[in-house]
Design an enzyme around this catalytic site. Sequence first.
Site, PDB file in Angstrom:
ATOM      1  N   GLY A 117       0.877  -1.275  -0.054  1.00  0.00           N
ATOM      2  CA  GLY A 117       0.013  -0.234   0.004  1.00  0.00           C
ATOM      3  C   GLY A 117       0.948   1.149   0.100  1.00  0.00           C
ATOM      4  N   LYS A 164      -0.221  -4.848   8.445  1.00  0.00           N
ATOM      5  CA  LYS A 164       0.509  -3.967   7.459  1.00  0.00           C
ATOM      6  C   LYS A 164       1.962  -3.559   8.433  1.00  0.00           C
ATOM      7  CE  LYS A 164      -1.218  -0.789   5.109  1.00  0.00           C
ATOM      8  NZ  LYS A 164      -2.004   0.242   4.476  1.00  0.00           N
ATOM      9  N   ASP A 193      -8.673   9.386   1.164  1.00  0.00           N
ATOM     10  CA  ASP A 193      -7.992   8.939   0.034  1.00  0.00           C
ATOM     11  C   ASP A 193      -9.067   7.342  -0.265  1.00  0.00           C
ATOM     12  OD1 ASP A 193      -6.370   8.034  -1.763  1.00  0.00           O
ATOM     13  OD2 ASP A 193      -5.036   7.028  -0.543  1.00  0.00           O
ATOM     14  N   SER A 247       1.363   3.196   2.322  1.00  0.00           N
ATOM     15  CA  SER A 247       2.074   3.417   3.479  1.00  0.00           C
ATOM     16  C   SER A 247       2.694   2.285   4.149  1.00  0.00           C
ATOM     17  CB  SER A 247       1.190   3.823   4.414  1.00  0.00           C
ATOM     18  OG  SER A 247       0.066   3.211   4.827  1.00  0.00           O
TER      19      SER A 247
END
Length: 956
Positions: free
Chosen positions: A660, A679, A783, A662
């Site tokens: 992604g 993540k 976003d 980030s």
Amino acid sequence: MGTQIISFLLFLFLSLFTNLSFQANTDDQTHFFTLMKQSLRGIPFSSWNATGNSYCNYTGIGCDSRGYVIDMDLSGWSVSGNFPGDVCSYLPELRSLRIGHATNINGNFPAGINNCTLLEELNMTSLGLTGTLPDFSSMKLLRILDLSYNLFSGVFPASITNLTNLEVLNFNENSNFNYWQLSEEISRLSKLRVMVLSTCMLQGPIPKSIGNMIELVDLELSGNLLSGPIPAELGKLKKLRQLELYYNQHLSGEIPEELGNLTELIDLDLSVNQLTGKIPESICKLPKLQVVQLYNNSLSGGIPSAIGDSKALTMLSLYDNFLTGEVPKNLGASSEMLVLDLSENRLTGELPPNICKGGKLKYLLVLQNLFTGELPESYAKCESLLRFRVSYNHLQGSIPPGLLALPHASIIDLSFNNLDGSIPNSIANAKNLSELFLQKNRLSGTLPPEISQAGNLVKIDLSSNLISGPIPVEIGNLRKLNLLMLQGNKLNSSIPTTLSSLKYLNVLDLSSNQLTGNIPESICELLPNSINFSNNNLSGPVPLSLIRGGLAESLIGNPGLCVYVNTSVSTLFPVCQQLSSSSKRKASHIWVIATSVVVVIIGLALLIQRRFSKDRSTLEQDEFITTSSFSYEVQSFHKITFDQREIVEALVDKNIVGHGGSGTVFKIELKSGHTVAVKKLWTRKTKDPSLEDQLSVDKELKTEVQTLGSIRHKNIVKLYSYFSSSDLNLLVYEYMPNGNLWDSLHRGRNLLDWPIRHKIALGVAQGLAYLHHDLLPPIIHRDIKSTNILLNADYQPKVADFGVAKVLQTKGMDSTTTSIAGTYGYMAPEYSYASRATTKCDVYSFGVVLMELITGKKPVETEFGESKNIIYWVSCKVETKEGAVEVLDKRLQGVFRDEMIKVLRIAIRCTCKAPTHRPTMNEVVQLLIEADPCKFDTCKSFNKIKDQSQVIRIDL
């Protein structure tokens, strides 16, 4: 004889000259189409064969009897490139040029077009053309000039006042012009029937001379900065059918009585201005008037009684004024009303009883007035209603049973009145109801268990009434419930454990009742953002999870509650002095387990320290192990069992499922049977990082994570935990087996049918509405895009990846993006240049996602043309119903065409260039509910068709 010879020679000469001239023009025209093929690409140019004068047979080309091109129509073609500028040097007889909505024609306005002195029609709408416009004075024969939906800049061409043959003038949505004023010279256009100059930077007064343009049928000057009074001279326009002056904000003075002379008028919209005085009775007598919108002004006085006799009226919107007096009793008795909005005035008397008589009323909104009397029984038969809001009035009496059973209503709001009686059990039939507001009345009796059958309820507020008896256990069946407010009643049961089934509950208020018994441990698993059990008769120990969640203060006013020794809230509650034998055994077991855990932790810490000192070089090869285990600060937000080291050790390449903006995303199957998505956030790698800056980032990141962790909504992905250390940050999310919407739409083998796509759209909208409207302060995602919409096994959507990415980007930790959180193709135009996010930025991005769902296309594709996107492409198609149908994903069956077009309209509203013209997400939710493709059992017949064809698949 000599005279005859001379005449014959002259005839031969003229014939030869004419033939030579025609041949020259034929060559020029042939050359022009060669230029067209070179500068424009796309069908049907591939079938054009520019030899001789065969161009007269080309699609879209018309010639006269002499072979001269007089008509060119490329409207709506999927072509790209630049249109040749000096068209009339090659086509001198051209009369009509229509290239509006051609998908990808771009560049500046073709300056040479002003040499087309024979041109009668010029339509270049919706091309996104830029640059300044030339002098049009030479185009004396122009009848139709449509340059709407472009990006022209500079000075508005005052030369249009010289085009005295004009019948249609349309510059709608050209907001890049310099500010300009409409001169009195505009009345020279005496043949003009249509004048649309909306949102094109007009300012100053409306010229009185417009009253002399007696052929006008359509006058639209909305969305500008016009000021001063509305000229009484407009009353001379006897043929006028549509008058739109809304959203100028500075038009003032009274509405001219003379507008009552416009006997052909159908649509009148003067909303969002500074108009004062009374509504002229003369307007209310107009025989063909269907739409009257005067909202958001400063009008006073009463609603003229004459409007109650109208046989044409369908929409009356007068909200946000200072209107007084009673509403005409016969309003709606003679016409098929669709919308009545009288909210935010000072109206008195009883509600109009006949407003639903036409059987088509969808919106009845009269909140914030001074209405008295009872709710008319006729409202209970108004089955077409979608929204019914009468809150903040002085209404009395009971609720008509059928009112809560309206089959299509999504909002029923009767709050802040003086209603009494009980809540009718007919609410079981409210299958479409999502929001029920009955607070601040005098309702009594019990809360009917039948409320659990209204399965689409998202919000229930029954607070501040006289409701008694138990909280029905069946309420746990309302699995979509997000808000439940029952405070300030006389409820006297225990708290039902079935409330623990409400997994998406964010607000739960049971305070100021007479509830008894313990606080169920199972409810503590929910830990909503807002919980209040204060001022009841609850007893027993306060669950530790409520104390850890910082919710202990929401339990005060319950004398029977107590806490164990050494808790942080022992000042709020007495200590539980006496424990039962079972409680003692339980406490003893807890103490033994806690002691054992401490021993194990110390032992593991010693082992790790020994291993670290024995073989430091080996450990340094694995970034995760050296920083794992007990060196992490861990924050948990949902109950899920896993070992921290198990998570860290699974961060290996084989478990990577994506990257992604980030960080890297891993899919990890835990020993407990759970599957989670983890993540690993990017870290900043610089030679000389600023410690102060890094600490600032860490602090802000943790604050943002805590905010995300507190969110509980069925359409927002769950954040289970956050691991942080000096060199690694991990986010542990729920795993979504169907991946993201982008892959499902653009890469997936299984085609998502329209009911599933609508389900996805509605779910995302509900998640965003929660962020924008149910949280204080609201959260802006920044976003929204299809890759950030995840899908579970049932294709229930969940919004993901916000907040954290924003913090990283604004602090410079993510080198792959700019400091503006957002994605090209989805980003609202004002955000790209103002860098200030608002909720309307999210609405715009959501509109783009809607267009993806409707069309099956990506936000940016080569077929749209250079610097063009899906919004532009759609806008080029939707001028006609056929064009609207053309944008629908052709892979879907046509059963839901009308429903898809409804959602397309919502998407277009969401992506309006002006943020103020976009709806709120709450409004979007309601509009999508109204466009439900399965509302009238259409899905049953569709599923039969789908079962017969088995599974629809697409081979990549």
